[in-house]
Structures are given as structure tokens and as C-alpha cells.
Design a protein around this motif. Structure first.
Motif, PDB file in Angstrom:
ATOM      1  N   SER A   1       0.824  -1.212   0.000  1.00  0.00           N
ATOM      2  CA  SER A   1       0.000   0.000   0.000  1.00  0.00           C
ATOM      3  C   SER A   1       0.857   1.261   0.000  1.00  0.00           C
ATOM      4  N   MET A   2       1.906   1.278   0.819  1.00  0.00           N
ATOM      5  CA  MET A   2       2.782   2.439   0.894  1.00  0.00           C
ATOM      6  C   MET A   2       3.559   2.630  -0.407  1.00  0.00           C
ATOM      7  N   GLY A   3       3.993   1.518  -1.014  1.00  0.00           N
ATOM      8  CA  GLY A   3       4.710   1.605  -2.283  1.00  0.00           C
ATOM      9  C   GLY A   3       3.828   2.176  -3.386  1.00  0.00           C
ATOM     10  N   ILE A   4       2.594   1.674  -3.468  1.00  0.00           N
ATOM     11  CA  ILE A   4       1.635   2.184  -4.456  1.00  0.00           C
ATOM     12  C   ILE A   4       1.319   3.650  -4.185  1.00  0.00           C
ATOM     13  N   GLY A   5       1.127   3.982  -2.909  1.00  0.00           N
ATOM     14  CA  GLY A   5       0.809   5.372  -2.540  1.00  0.00           C
ATOM     15  C   GLY A   5       1.929   6.320  -2.915  1.00  0.00           C
ATOM     16  N   SER A   6       3.173   5.887  -2.690  1.00  0.00           N
ATOM     17  CA  SER A   6       4.317   6.717  -3.049  1.00  0.00           C
ATOM     18  C   SER A   6       4.383   6.914  -4.559  1.00  0.00           C
ATOM     19  N   TYR A   7       4.181   5.827  -5.305  1.00  0.00           N
ATOM     20  CA  TYR A   7       4.213   5.919  -6.769  1.00  0.00           C
ATOM     21  C   TYR A   7       3.133   6.870  -7.280  1.00  0.00           C
ATOM     22  N   LEU A   8       1.901   6.696  -6.799  1.00  0.00           N
ATOM     23  CA  LEU A   8       0.787   7.523  -7.282  1.00  0.00           C
ATOM     24  C   LEU A   8       0.963   8.990  -6.923  1.00  0.00           C
ATOM     25  N   SER A   9       1.425   9.263  -5.693  1.00  0.00           N
ATOM     26  CA  SER A   9       1.594  10.654  -5.270  1.00  0.00           C
ATOM     27  C   SER A   9       2.704  11.337  -6.065  1.00  0.00           C
ATOM     28  N   ASN A  10       3.809  10.620  -6.280  1.00  0.00           N
ATOM     29  CA  ASN A  10       4.911  11.186  -7.065  1.00  0.00           C
ATOM     30  C   ASN A  10       4.518  11.383  -8.528  1.00  0.00           C
ATOM     31  N   GLN A  11       3.763  10.421  -9.065  1.00  0.00           N
ATOM     32  CA  GLN A  11       3.327  10.530 -10.451  1.00  0.00           C
ATOM     33  C   GLN A  11       2.342  11.684 -10.626  1.00  0.00           C
ATOM     34  N   SER A  12       1.419  11.833  -9.673  1.00  0.00           N
ATOM     35  CA  SER A  12       0.444  12.931  -9.738  1.00  0.00           C
ATOM     36  C   SER A  12       1.133  14.284  -9.635  1.00  0.00           C
ATOM     37  N   GLU A  13       2.120  14.370  -8.731  1.00  0.00           N
ATOM     38  CA  GLU A  13       2.864  15.618  -8.586  1.00  0.00           C
ATOM     39  C   GLU A  13       3.628  15.949  -9.870  1.00  0.00           C
ATOM     40  N   HIS A  14       4.225  14.928 -10.475  1.00  0.00           N
ATOM     41  CA  HIS A  14       4.962  15.126 -11.728  1.00  0.00           C
ATOM     42  C   HIS A  14       4.033  15.604 -12.844  1.00  0.00           C
ATOM     43  N   GLU A  15       2.868  14.979 -12.961  1.00  0.00           N
ATOM     44  CA  GLU A  15       1.910  15.371 -13.997  1.00  0.00           C
ATOM     45  C   GLU A  15       1.403  16.787 -13.786  1.00  0.00           C
ATOM     46  N   MET A  16       1.183  17.148 -12.528  1.00  0.00           N
ATOM     47  CA  MET A  16       0.728  18.497 -12.230  1.00  0.00           C
ATOM     48  C   MET A  16       1.802  19.525 -12.590  1.00  0.00           C
ATOM     49  N   ARG A  17       3.054  19.224 -12.262  1.00  0.00           N
ATOM     50  CA  ARG A  17       4.163  20.119 -12.600  1.00  0.00           C
ATOM     51  C   ARG A  17       4.271  20.307 -14.104  1.00  0.00           C
ATOM     52  N   GLU A  18       4.142  19.197 -14.844  1.00  0.00           N
ATOM     53  CA  GLU A  18       4.250  19.264 -16.298  1.00  0.00           C
ATOM     54  C   GLU A  18       3.127  20.105 -16.897  1.00  0.00           C
ATOM     55  N   GLN A  19       1.937  20.001 -16.330  1.00  0.00           N
ATOM     56  CA  GLN A  19       0.815  20.784 -16.831  1.00  0.00           C
ATOM     57  C   GLN A  19       1.028  22.278 -16.566  1.00  0.00           C
ATOM     58  N   ILE A  20       1.540  22.596 -15.385  1.00  0.00           N
ATOM     59  CA  ILE A  20       1.818  23.997 -15.050  1.00  0.00           C
ATOM     60  C   ILE A  20       2.883  24.566 -15.976  1.00  0.00           C
ATOM     61  N   LEU A  21       3.927  23.783 -16.230  1.00  0.00           N
ATOM     62  CA  LEU A  21       5.001  24.233 -17.127  1.00  0.00           C
ATOM     63  C   LEU A  21       4.483  24.422 -18.555  1.00  0.00           C
ATOM     64  N   LYS A  22       3.595  23.544 -18.990  1.00  0.00           N
ATOM     65  CA  LYS A  22       3.008  23.669 -20.327  1.00  0.00           C
ATOM     66  C   LYS A  22       2.207  24.970 -20.446  1.00  0.00           C
ATOM     67  N   GLU A  23       1.421  25.248 -19.399  1.00  0.00           N
ATOM     68  CA  GLU A  23       0.634  26.479 -19.403  1.00  0.00           C
ATOM     69  C   GLU A  23       1.533  27.716 -19.381  1.00  0.00           C
ATOM     70  N   GLU A  24       2.631  27.629 -18.649  1.00  0.00           N
ATOM     71  CA  GLU A  24       3.565  28.753 -18.590  1.00  0.00           C
ATOM     72  C   GLU A  24       4.223  28.984 -19.955  1.00  0.00           C
ATOM     73  N   LYS A  25       4.567  27.922 -20.647  1.00  0.00           N
ATOM     74  CA  LYS A  25       5.133  28.056 -22.002  1.00  0.00           C
ATOM     75  C   LYS A  25       4.147  28.743 -22.937  1.00  0.00           C
ATOM     76  N   ASP A  26       2.879  28.354 -22.828  1.00  0.00           N
ATOM     77  CA  ASP A  26       1.850  28.969 -23.669  1.00  0.00           C
ATOM     78  C   ASP A  26       1.715  30.459 -23.362  1.00  0.00           C
ATOM     79  N   GLN A  27       1.766  30.814 -22.079  1.00  0.00           N
ATOM     80  CA  GLN A  27       1.661  32.216 -21.681  1.00  0.00           C
ATOM     81  C   GLN A  27       2.836  33.039 -22.231  1.00  0.00           C
ATOM     82  N   ILE A  28       4.027  32.473 -22.167  1.00  0.00           N
ATOM     83  CA  ILE A  28       5.210  33.172 -22.684  1.00  0.00           C
ATOM     84  C   ILE A  28       5.106  33.350 -24.197  1.00  0.00           C
ATOM     85  N   LYS A  29       4.583  32.337 -24.862  1.00  0.00           N
ATOM     86  CA  LYS A  29       4.449  32.404 -26.309  1.00  0.00           C
ATOM     87  C   LYS A  29       3.407  33.433 -26.740  1.00  0.00           C
TER      88      LYS A  29
END
Length: 227
Positions: free
Chosen positions: A58-86
Motif C-alpha cells: 500500500s505504501m509503495g503504491i501510494g508513493s508511486y501515485l503521489s509522485n506521479q500525480s505531482e509530476h503530472e501536475m508540474r508538467e501541466q503547469i510548465l506547459k501552461e507557462e510556455k503557452d503564456q510566454i508564447k
């Protein structure tokens, strides 16, 4: 050599410490309560093995999901920032000037810094991501690896309180399990304290006290069911 070791340990320190600490504390609290409530070594070992097996997964799955969700959220924010700069480059440059000023830089220097960053697209994007969103672009993230570190750390930590029950009768195994686990937690806390350059003694004692709370809860529950 030390720098290489730190580079390897630092990204997974949270997962390893969390897994080891939770594995030891959760397992110790549970099996101590079961030992007092049942007075049967076989039941203690069964409950300990079950909690280690279930919680580590359970802890291993939880760590994977939380890290993956955080990574996806970061990537989405960076994508939006690139669009704003453009779309609005000058507005983003003005915003960067305001950010520098808010951080305490003089106005003239803030404008010069912003202008210099604006001339380099990669630098400008990195500055906006870092100062506006507190994100460092291109940072390596390994959700699966972190999940595996959490899984194996929990398993290793959970085995420590169980060991004495494999070799000794329950009246010897229970206090021995508590002592060994407390020493292990103190050592873990002390090592982490040294690694992050804080008071190792205070760090070790703090981790041992947390284990003591878990033991107390387990003893109370065990006594309630025993009575």
C-alpha cells in the motif's frame, strides 16, 4: 565520493526514511498489542507478516501515485507557462520584473535582469517557472523508483520488530523486540540528523519517542482485549 553518495541518497531520502520508520513503528505497535492480548507467538507472527505485506504494498503504491500525480501536475503547469510566454511575452517579462522587485532586488537591476533573461528563451522560461511557480524545469522524477524504495524500506523496517519472535518465547521476544526497534529507530534518526546536518541526538530521540507512542497505544489496546 561523498558527493556521489549524497546525490544518490538525497532524492530518495524521504521514501527510505518514511518507509523504514513507518515499517518499524506500525509493526511494533501492532504486534506488541497482539502479543499482550493473545500471548501467542504464532498469532503475533501472523499479524506481523500480514501488516508488513499489506502495508508495504500500500505504501509503495501510494508513493508511486503521489509522485506521479505531482509530476503530472508540474508538467501541466510548465506547459501552461510556455503557452503564456508564447502568447504574451512582454506581459510575462513585466511580471518577471515585478517578481524580482518583490524578492528584494532594486528596480533598475530587476529590469536589467528581466531583459537579459528575455533574450534567452530557455533562461526566461526557467526563471518564470522557478520564481512564479517554484518549479525547476527538467528535474528528474522517478515515481516508480520512489515507490520501490518505499516498498522495500517498509519491508525491511517491518521485519526488525518481528525477528525476536522467530527465535525466542513470547515473554522474552516482546521486550527484546521493543528494545531492538527503539535502538534501530534511534540509529535511523541519528543518521538522518547527521546527513541533513542537524542535532543527531535530538533527531534520534524524537524518532524513538514517536515509536514509544505507538508501543503505548498497542499495549493499551492489547490490555483492553485481554481483560
Amino acid at each position: 565520493m561523498i558527493k556521489k553518495i549524497n546525490k544518490v541518497i538525497r532524492p530518495v531520502l524521504r521514501e527510505v526514511v518514511f518507509g523504514l520508520e513507518d515499517g518499524m513503528v506500525s509493526t511494533l505497535g501492532t504486534i506488541t498489542g497482539v502479543a499482550i492480548g493473545s500471548n501467542e507467538s504464532s498469532l503475533v507472527l501472523l499479524s506481523g507478516c500480514v501488516i508488513v505485506a499489506v502495508e508495504s504494498f500500500s505504501m509503495g503504491i501510494g508513493s508511486y501515485l503521489s509522485n506521479q500525480s505531482e509530476h503530472e501536475m508540474r508538467e501541466q503547469i510548465l506547459k501552461e507557462e510556455k503557452d503564456q510566454i508564447k502568447k504574451y511575452p512582454r506581459a510575462e517579462q513585466t511580471e518577471l520584473v515585478e517578481i524580482y522587485i518583490k524578492d528584494g532586488w532594486p528596480k533598475d537591476l530587476s529590469r536589467k535582469m528581466s531583459q537579459a533573461a528575455f533574450k534567452n528563451k530557455i533562461l526566461f522560461f526557467r526563471e518564470m517557472a522557478h520564481h512564479e511557480h517554484n518549479i525547476i524545469p527538467n528535474r528528474d522524477v522517478f515515481p516508480f523508483k520512489n515507490g520501490m524504495y518505499m516498498f522495500f524500506s517498509y519491508v525491511f523496517g517491518g521485519i526488525i520488530p518481528l525477528l525476536s519472535y522467530l527465535f525466542f518465547p513470547i515473554y522474552i521476544a516482546m521486550p527484546l523486540s521493543i528494545i531492538i526497534t527503539l535502538i534501530s529507530l534511534f540509529s535511523l534518526g541519528g543518521y538522518v540528523g547527521k546527513f541533513i546536518k542537524v542535532n543527531w541526538l535530538k533527531s534520534g530521540i524524537r524518532m524513538s519517542i514517536l515509536a514509544g507512542i505507538a508501543i503505548t497505544i498497542g499495549i493499551i489496546v492489547g490490555l483492553i482485549f485481554r481483560s
